[in-house]
Write an enzyme that holds these catalytic residues in place. Structure first.
Site, short mmCIF file in Angstrom:
data_model
loop_
_atom_site.label_atom_id
_atom_site.label_comp_id
_atom_site.label_asym_id
_atom_site.label_seq_id
_atom_site.Cartn_x
_atom_site.Cartn_y
_atom_site.Cartn_z
N SER A 7 1.02 -1.24 -0.16
CA SER A 7 -0.04 0.01 0.02
C SER A 7 0.85 1.22 -0.11
CB SER A 7 -0.93 -0.11 1.20
OG SER A 7 -1.44 1.25 1.53
N HIS A 32 -1.20 -1.09 -4.20
CA HIS A 32 -2.54 -0.92 -3.78
C HIS A 32 -2.54 0.57 -3.28
CE1 HIS A 32 -6.01 -2.06 -1.28
NE2 HIS A 32 -5.76 -1.18 -0.52
N ASP A 34 -4.73 3.57 -1.72
CA ASP A 34 -5.93 3.74 -0.92
C ASP A 34 -6.58 5.32 -1.08
OD1 ASP A 34 -6.23 1.41 0.73
OD2 ASP A 34 -4.05 1.85 1.34
N MET A 36 -9.01 7.85 0.19
CA MET A 36 -9.98 8.25 0.94
C MET A 36 -10.61 9.59 1.08
SD MET A 36 -7.63 6.83 4.16
CE MET A 36 -6.84 5.18 4.15
N HIS A 65 -8.51 1.09 -4.16
CA HIS A 65 -9.19 0.94 -3.20
C HIS A 65 -10.08 2.35 -2.73
CE1 HIS A 65 -9.74 -0.45 1.43
NE2 HIS A 65 -10.69 -0.49 0.83
N MET A 67 -12.37 4.45 -0.67
CA MET A 67 -13.04 4.53 0.63
C MET A 67 -13.72 5.83 0.45
SD MET A 67 -10.06 2.92 2.86
CE MET A 67 -8.77 2.97 1.62
N MET A 136 -11.60 -6.40 4.97
CA MET A 136 -10.93 -5.50 5.89
C MET A 136 -10.76 -5.98 7.27
SD MET A 136 -10.12 -2.88 3.90
CE MET A 136 -9.34 -1.83 5.13
N ASP A 172 -6.87 -6.81 3.75
CA ASP A 172 -6.09 -5.53 4.08
C ASP A 172 -6.24 -4.89 5.45
OD1 ASP A 172 -5.25 -3.07 3.83
OD2 ASP A 172 -7.05 -2.21 2.10
C1 DX5 Z 1 -6.58 1.04 5.63
C2 DX5 Z 1 -6.12 1.00 4.31
C3 DX5 Z 1 -4.83 -0.07 4.12
C4 DX5 Z 1 -3.72 0.55 4.76
C5 DX5 Z 1 -2.98 -0.67 5.38
O1 DX5 Z 1 -7.48 1.92 5.83
O2 DX5 Z 1 -6.91 0.39 3.52
O3 DX5 Z 1 -4.72 -0.44 2.74
O4 DX5 Z 1 -2.74 1.07 3.86
O5 DX5 Z 1 -1.82 -0.45 6.40
P1 DX5 Z 1 -1.19 -1.46 7.17
O6 DX5 Z 1 -0.63 -2.62 6.08
O7 DX5 Z 1 -0.29 -0.62 7.72
O8 DX5 Z 1 -2.22 -1.90 8.14
ZN ZN Z 2 -6.62 -0.52 1.33
#
Ligand code: DX5
Ligand code: ZN
Length: 211
Positions: A7, A32, A34, A36, A65, A67, A136, A172
């Site tokens: 990620s 990956h 993220d 948000m 991903h 969110m 998740m 994840d």
């Molecule tokens: C959290 C994200 C993850 C995050 C994982 O909401 O969706 O992808 O980057 O990070 P670690 O591996 O540190 O839990």
């Molecule tokens: Zn993620």
């Protein structure tokens, strides 16, 4: 063999290009990303422009991903930016079947993510349209959280539901060498990891430890 998706949330953004190249050289199978929105989750990260920047730095598949509260509005943006796999959250898709059809009609692979409190049963009638299910194992929003062991049952249930040639199971949140083994034993095909991959800058070794 399990696929590793680092990620980039844990990357040093002052040198994003170098980070992406280093992850590719270290053996990452995909990246990956993220996204948000500060609304669906209590954190704000980046949008299609960063995805496009990453796209220009690597040939690795980009696993985006989302969110966000309104993923339907954004699907075309991420196609345009170069996403290969687009994952939406079931909790914010009232017309999930249609959303998956739209993602696939644009030529991307379609994933659905489930918060820890969401049952895999919400996928019952879209199983044949899924390329990936993202389980998740933390409440989404931040890297560095602790793995929720009770979610391993969800991974096993998704493996039981799966027929041949259907979706991959991705996990994840809080993945490290120990939790990775637990997830793989339960049926995970792809592991997302931020903290564990970036720890100490030893990307290659860190990725190896997760396999
Ligand atoms: C959290 C994200 C993850 C995050 C994982 O909401 O969706 O992808 O980057 O990070 P670690 O591996 O540190 O839990
Ligand atoms: Zn993620």
């Amino acid at each position: 063999m399990v696929l590793i998706a680092p990620s980039i949330l844990s990357a040093d953004f002052s040198k994003l290009r170098e980070e992406v190249i280093a992850l590719e050289q270290a053996g990452a199978d995909m990246l990956h990303i993220d996204v948000m929105d500060g609304h669906f989750v209590p954190n704000l990260t980046f949008g299609p422009k960063i995805v496009k920047t990453v796209r220009e730095c690597t040939k690795l598949p980009l696993d985006v991903h989302l969110m966000v509260s309104n993923p339907d509005d954004m699907v075309p943006w991420f196609k345009e930016a170069g996403a290969d796999i687009l994952t939406v959250h079931a909790e914010v898709c009232p017309h999930l079947d249609k959303t998956l059809q739209t993602i696939k009609s644009l030529g991307m692979k379609a994933g659905v993510s489930l918060n820890p409190s969401t049952s895999e049963q919400v996928l019952e009638y879209v199983l044949d349209k899924l390329d990936q299910v993202l389980v998740m194992t933390v409440n989404p929003g931040f890297g560095g959280q602790t793995f929720m062991t009770e979610q391993v049952t969800k991974i096993s249930h998704l493996r039981e539901k799966r027929k041949e040639n259907s979706y991959l199971i991705e996990v994840d949140g809080g993945i490290n060498a120990m939790t990775a083994a637990e997830c793989v034993a339960a049926g995970a095909d792809i592991l997302v990891a931020g903290t564990a991959v970036f720890a100490g800058g030893e990307y290659q070794n860190n990725i190896k430890l997760l396999r």
